[in-house]
Structure formats: C-alpha cells, structure tokens
Design a protein around this motif. Sequence first.
Motif, short mmCIF file in Angstrom:
data_model
loop_
_atom_site.label_atom_id
_atom_site.label_comp_id
_atom_site.label_asym_id
_atom_site.label_seq_id
_atom_site.Cartn_x
_atom_site.Cartn_y
_atom_site.Cartn_z
N ARG A 101 -21.09 61.76 75.91
CA ARG A 101 -20.54 63.02 76.41
C ARG A 101 -19.10 62.83 76.89
O ARG A 101 -18.77 61.81 77.50
CB ARG A 101 -21.40 63.55 77.54
CG ARG A 101 -20.93 64.88 78.14
CD ARG A 101 -21.86 65.37 79.21
NE ARG A 101 -23.17 65.71 78.67
CZ ARG A 101 -24.14 66.22 79.39
NH1 ARG A 101 -23.98 66.44 80.69
NH2 ARG A 101 -25.31 66.52 78.84
N VAL A 102 -18.27 63.82 76.60
CA VAL A 102 -16.89 63.84 77.07
C VAL A 102 -16.62 65.19 77.72
O VAL A 102 -17.29 66.19 77.42
CB VAL A 102 -15.88 63.59 75.93
CG1 VAL A 102 -16.02 62.18 75.37
CG2 VAL A 102 -16.05 64.62 74.82
N LEU A 264 -21.91 71.95 72.82
CA LEU A 264 -20.93 72.37 73.81
C LEU A 264 -21.63 73.09 74.96
O LEU A 264 -22.45 73.99 74.73
CB LEU A 264 -19.89 73.30 73.16
CG LEU A 264 -18.83 73.91 74.07
CD1 LEU A 264 -17.94 72.82 74.68
CD2 LEU A 264 -17.97 74.91 73.29
N ARG A 265 -21.30 72.69 76.19
CA ARG A 265 -21.85 73.31 77.39
C ARG A 265 -20.72 73.61 78.37
O ARG A 265 -19.69 72.93 78.36
CB ARG A 265 -22.88 72.40 78.07
CG ARG A 265 -24.17 72.18 77.27
CD ARG A 265 -25.10 71.26 78.05
NE ARG A 265 -26.41 71.13 77.42
CZ ARG A 265 -26.68 70.25 76.47
NH1 ARG A 265 -25.73 69.41 76.06
NH2 ARG A 265 -27.88 70.18 75.94
N PHE A 266 -20.97 74.61 79.22
CA PHE A 266 -20.02 74.98 80.26
C PHE A 266 -20.73 74.91 81.61
O PHE A 266 -21.75 75.59 81.80
CB PHE A 266 -19.49 76.40 80.03
CG PHE A 266 -18.69 76.56 78.78
CD1 PHE A 266 -17.33 76.33 78.77
CD2 PHE A 266 -19.31 76.92 77.59
CE1 PHE A 266 -16.59 76.47 77.62
CE2 PHE A 266 -18.58 77.07 76.43
CZ PHE A 266 -17.21 76.84 76.43
N MET A 310 -13.77 74.17 82.68
CA MET A 310 -14.28 72.87 82.30
C MET A 310 -15.42 73.04 81.30
O MET A 310 -16.18 73.99 81.36
CB MET A 310 -14.78 72.11 83.53
CG MET A 310 -13.67 71.75 84.51
SD MET A 310 -12.43 70.67 83.77
CE MET A 310 -13.41 69.23 83.35
N ALA A 311 -15.52 72.08 80.38
CA ALA A 311 -16.59 72.08 79.37
C ALA A 311 -17.07 70.66 79.17
O ALA A 311 -16.35 69.69 79.46
CB ALA A 311 -16.08 72.67 78.06
N ASN A 312 -18.31 70.52 78.68
CA ASN A 312 -18.89 69.22 78.33
C ASN A 312 -19.27 69.23 76.86
O ASN A 312 -19.92 70.18 76.40
CB ASN A 312 -20.12 68.92 79.20
CG ASN A 312 -19.76 68.73 80.66
OD1 ASN A 312 -18.74 68.12 80.98
ND2 ASN A 312 -20.58 69.25 81.56
N VAL A 313 -18.87 68.19 76.17
CA VAL A 313 -19.14 68.08 74.74
C VAL A 313 -20.01 66.85 74.50
O VAL A 313 -19.65 65.75 74.92
CB VAL A 313 -17.84 67.98 73.92
CG1 VAL A 313 -18.15 67.96 72.43
CG2 VAL A 313 -16.90 69.13 74.25
#
Length: 408
Positions: A101-102, A264-266, A310-313
């Motif tokens: 995850r980044v 993709l998550r927020f 911000m987001a998480n990939v």
Amino acid sequence: MIQNTPIKRKSMPRTIGLLTMAIMSIFFVACGDRQSEKEEDHPDVIRRQITEYRKEINELTVKVNEMERSLIARGEQMARNVQTPVSVDTITPGLFQNFFRVSGTVEAVNTAVISPETSGHVTQIYVNKGDQVSRGQIVARLSTDVLEGNVEEVKTSLRLAETVYERQKRLWAQEIGSEIQYLEARNNVESLRSRLATLQSQLEMSVLRSPIAGYVDETNIKEGELAMPGTPIMKVINLDELYINSDVSEANLSFVERGKMVTLRFPAFPDEIMETPIHRIGHVINPENRSFRMQLRIANQDERFKPNMMANVSIATFGVEDAVVIPSMLIGFDTQGHYVYTAGERNGIMVAHKTYIERGPDAEGKTQVKSGLAPGDKLIVRGHHRVSNGDPIRIIENGESEVITAHR
C-alpha cells in the motif's frame, strides 16, 4: 452459612456442588414459607426476605469464587457448564492476493490560473471565491480609459486617411499626380488599420474570462489594485476528473505497470472502494527518497472527492489460487504458535477446538493459512474471544440472539 474451613483438593468439587444445592434450598424454603404463613405475604416482609436471600447468595458466590481460584492455583481446570453462542464460517478455498500500500494525494485534472495579458487597474470583479463559473464567463475587467481614447484617436485618423487614399486612387486612375503620393496614401491607411486592430485586441485583453468551467478556488486581487501581466489574480478548478498522485519505492517497480488494476480507498470515505487502472508511471527515480511517481485518473461525477484529499492505493504483488484465507483478527498467538478456534463434535456435544496453524502473508485484513485448516472446517468467527479449548458451544445464525444457555 458455610464456614470457611480448609478443604482438601479432592473434596472441593463436591463442596461446590453442595453450595449450589444450598442456594436452591433457600429459594424452596422461601417459597414454602410464603405459602404457609399468610402474615409473610405483606410486601414489606417479602422485600426484607429478598434482601436477606440476596445477601446470603452474594456471600456464597464469594466463597465459590474463592474455591474456584484455589483449584486453579493447584492446576485444576474448572469445567464450564454453559454453551457459549458462536457463529461459524465453513472454510472454502479461494484466491489470495498479497498487496503493498502507498499513500496518495488528490489533484484536479483541469486547473486554470487566470492572469492578465496587459497592465491595468481592476475595475470590476464579477465572482467570489467558491462561485461556479462556465467556460468563457467574464470574471474581472481592467481599466480601459487610455485604450479607449487611443482607439477613438486612431479611428478619426483612419477616416481621414481613407478619404485621402480614395482621392489619390481616383487621381492616379486618371494619371494625375505621382505614384509615390498614391502609395503613401495607401500605406497610411493600412498602417492605421493595423494599429486599430492592435488597440482593439488590447482592449479585449482587459476583459478576463475563465478558460474552463469549474469553481473559483482563489482570488488574489481586489478592485482598484493594479494587475500586471503574468501575475495570478484568480484560480479556477474543475472537479469532474481527478488525479491520484503517489510516490512508490523503487523496490516495488516490478509490480507497477501502466493499465494494471489497483484498489483505491479514501480515509474520508471508509466505505468507498474503487478498482481503477494505473494511468501514468514516472520514468525518473527521485534520488532523495528513491521513489517514482505513479498516477491514477478517476471520474468524480458527484464531486465528493476534493483536491489535496488523502488516498490509499493497494497494489497486488502476487496471487495464490485455491488458498485458505481467513480474517486476520481471528488469529491468536501463544507459546506454541498461532491458532484459531474451530467448531467440532465431541461425545455428541459441539465444542470449541484450539487449532494451531501455519500463518502465511497478510493482505487487506486477510491472512493466508498454509497449514492447519482444511476445506470444510468450521471456523468460529463470532464469539471466538469468549471460548477456550474444549468449551461447549452453540452455533447460532446471523441475527439470532446470543443468549448463553446452561448445558445439561
């Protein structure tokens, strides 16, 4: 009342049973007394009796607990006489994917910084910060008094030059006058027309328009202030499409390629999960942090997502078919290793089994189990924290009341 006297190890379970029988006897005697003696039917008398019985029960409970602790201290394991309600899932092989995850930040695809092409004082600002604008809409206007004066002056000169030119043209057609007079008159007209076009173009530059549809994000000038060419006075952003920019370590370069699907998550919207392809990959490694740029592009039709969020990939590194995958939160650990609780039958009774497993990689809250569990095993997924090895259990369906019942 039972006296607190030393009890030998082998007689303690019998003593506990006697205490239980004593409690039950108290209630039977109480019921008999209330039926045989009418004077005890008075509410005040009943309340006093209840208080006394509760006091005796509490004292007996304290002594039972002390004896149980004494047995545990001597290495005895107390037998449980209740069925703990639990929910189970049947182990079914499936696909397990490992991820890294980044983090990322949101950026608007279409952003316009508005600045004037000519100098002038701001006479009017037609929009405020946060206003929605359309493409080509006028957002501000600069002073044009000097330009308008120059335009009128050139127009007057042009009318005279055109009159002179027409007369010279007729005379030249009659072979009257010199050619140089005719050429000078024509050149003067063309020069004034060109100058007028330039002034009108500069006059148009004093009207500032939005090049895109969107929202006014910044206004950096006020009415009456001097605007200079190249100085930003306003910023407009369009939220229809967004970039997600992430810096990925070069160690993961082999797992990233253009077009690969990622998750993709927020954090601001925990329930929002999107599958989207990688839009662009940077071709240069940043020497300061040994990373490269990865970019996603998503539609934002409802405009929920905002720039700088911000987001998480999550990016898959490998996948295993027909793997045993369970929620990571169900796995415990002790001196013998990792374990989970499964449900099984023993002597006709459903009990919890402490099953040791070989734990594999974790990803997205899931863990691959390399050994210890097999397809068809019933994994305790709710109530696993309330059971121990060998405890009687009662399997309930989702939504069923979790009432603990006595096992007889």
